[in-house]
Write an enzyme that holds these catalytic residues in place. Sequence first.
Site, PDB file in Angstrom:
ATOM      1  N   THR A 136       0.991  -1.068  -0.198  1.00 41.56           N
ATOM      2  CA  THR A 136      -0.002  -0.031  -0.033  1.00 41.56           C
ATOM      3  C   THR A 136       0.866   1.183   0.104  1.00 41.56           C
ATOM      4  OG1 THR A 136      -1.558   1.278   1.502  1.00 41.56           O
ATOM      5  CG2 THR A 136      -0.084  -0.259   2.544  1.00 41.56           C
ATOM      6  N   ASP A 137       0.193   2.381  -0.258  1.00 41.08           N
ATOM      7  CA  ASP A 137       1.183   3.578  -0.352  1.00 41.08           C
ATOM      8  C   ASP A 137       1.209   4.244   1.192  1.00 41.08           C
ATOM      9  OD1 ASP A 137      -1.736   4.247  -0.188  1.00 41.08           O
ATOM     10  OD2 ASP A 137      -1.666   5.871  -1.472  1.00 41.08           O
ATOM     11  N   GLU A 138       0.210   3.602   2.092  1.00 37.34           N
ATOM     12  CA  GLU A 138       0.397   4.095   3.433  1.00 37.34           C
ATOM     13  C   GLU A 138       1.552   3.997   4.350  1.00 37.34           C
ATOM     14  OE1 GLU A 138      -3.348   3.274   5.403  1.00 37.34           O
ATOM     15  OE2 GLU A 138      -4.636   3.025   3.589  1.00 37.34           O
ATOM     16  N   TYR A 162      -1.650  -0.642  10.924  1.00 37.54           N
ATOM     17  CA  TYR A 162      -1.815  -1.220   9.807  1.00 37.54           C
ATOM     18  C   TYR A 162      -0.724  -0.813   8.812  1.00 37.54           C
ATOM     19  CZ  TYR A 162      -3.200  -1.751   4.889  1.00 37.54           C
ATOM     20  OH  TYR A 162      -3.188  -2.047   3.393  1.00 37.54           O
ATOM     21  N   LYS A 166       2.490  -3.329   7.324  1.00 35.07           N
ATOM     22  CA  LYS A 166       2.681  -3.438   6.069  1.00 35.07           C
ATOM     23  C   LYS A 166       3.986  -2.942   5.614  1.00 35.07           C
ATOM     24  CE  LYS A 166       0.285  -4.600   2.832  1.00 35.07           C
ATOM     25  NZ  LYS A 166      -0.243  -5.963   2.510  1.00 35.07           N
ATOM     26  N   ASN A 192      -8.154   1.735  -3.186  1.00 32.10           N
ATOM     27  CA  ASN A 192      -8.996   1.174  -4.139  1.00 32.10           C
ATOM     28  C   ASN A 192     -10.422   1.279  -4.212  1.00 32.10           C
ATOM     29  OD1 ASN A 192      -7.528  -1.886  -5.565  1.00 32.10           O
ATOM     30  ND2 ASN A 192      -6.402   0.182  -4.724  1.00 32.10           N
TER      31      ASN A 192
END
Length: 356
Positions: A136-138, A162, A166, A192
């Site tokens: 993810t970009d997070e 989270y 990741k 998304n």
Amino acid sequence: MSVRNIIVTGGAGFIGNHVVRLFVNKYPDYRIINVDKLTYAGNLANLSDIEGRPNYTFVRADICDFDRMLALMKEYEVDGIIHLAAESHVDRSIKDPFTFARTNVLGTLSLLQAARIYWESRPEGYEGKRFHHVSTDEVYGALEMNGEFFLETTKYNPHSPYSASKASSDHFVRAFHDTYGMPTVVTNCSNNYGPYQFPEKLIPLFINNIRHGKPLPVYGKGENVRDWLYVEDHARAIDTVFHLGKTADTYNIGGFNEWRNIDLIKVVIRTVDRLLGRPEGHSDHLITYVTDRAGHDLRYAIDSTKLKNELGWEPSLQFEEGIERTVRWYLDHQQWLDDITSGEYEKYYESMYSNR
Ligand code: NAD
Ligand code: TYD
């Protein structure tokens, strides 16, 4: 690359089902093995259209179960892995960070180690193998409202449990390349949206609430910005990178489609009301500002120029078309939403798989 037997983890989840469907339909010579634990977020109804296909197999298993992962690699002579299984909801990670560390960090490590042991035992070794980690970009943290974007070279700076889990899994994947020579690739995608998303996430939750006249809980002032990509475009990007991406490289995936939450919510309200034949503004009163999410990242925005320039991928859908399709899909699939919100599908799996 001559990859033929591919494990897709998390294939019963939101993005996973689109990846599985794309691969099963596009590559009849591949065998796609969907490995999913079927947590609250996994739902086999998402894949009912491809269930009986000869090149598709479903296996209920936990990626944290290392012995099982190794046995599956051997049984199916796996030469490719597309790893999506994860705990994925930020709000849940704030309440229960351990589950996120277990699945996202230890689960990824268990898969990597199983792949390493199996692939290193083969005469051809890592030749023709690929471990594609979907992230993810997070992991990059939060941007200011100043027009900057996340690049593949942006320093990791995760804020939520989270994104921290990741980020950790991304580091393990890269470490397996650097230490053991495993042919890995990592993709980091923006938010998304589209069919089959679990209705705890913003867009499906709000579509369902608007339909039923329930409040729409907007965190803080609704000024946070997210960069939205239609899920089938993400699945196509994964296909592109899995087949063409450079080993050990990273590709950002996004649609250059930034929205302030409150503006996006107004588009969703207008679209639902219009499709239900209600007058404009009918559901505006449902907007309810609530306490902000702890550590709420201000802005995410992905620069996916590298993926476009090097591998030729571009998003195919304009946002207006994507959101219209998405709203229509949820309005047409009320039963799917009802089964999830009532937990009906989970009871079904428990009875089906309780003896295994
Ligand atoms: P999701 O929560 O909808 O689905 C996750 C799937 O993983 C479910 O089917 C669940 O049953 C399965 N799973 C969970 N724990 C498991 C375990 N221990 N063993 C086996 N299976 C397990 O998630 P999603 O939104 O489809 O996201 C998929 C991946 O894409 C995740 O890795 C996520 O970090 C990443 N991602 C998501 C988004 C997004 O906007 N949703 C954006 C970028 C990246
Ligand atoms: P979400 O769909 O949970 O994705 P993420 O946190 O991974 O970006 O949330 C998208 C944005 O919407 C995020 O800024 C939080 C906000 N949000 C709300 O304002 N209300 C809600 O009920 C939810 C679920 C999210």
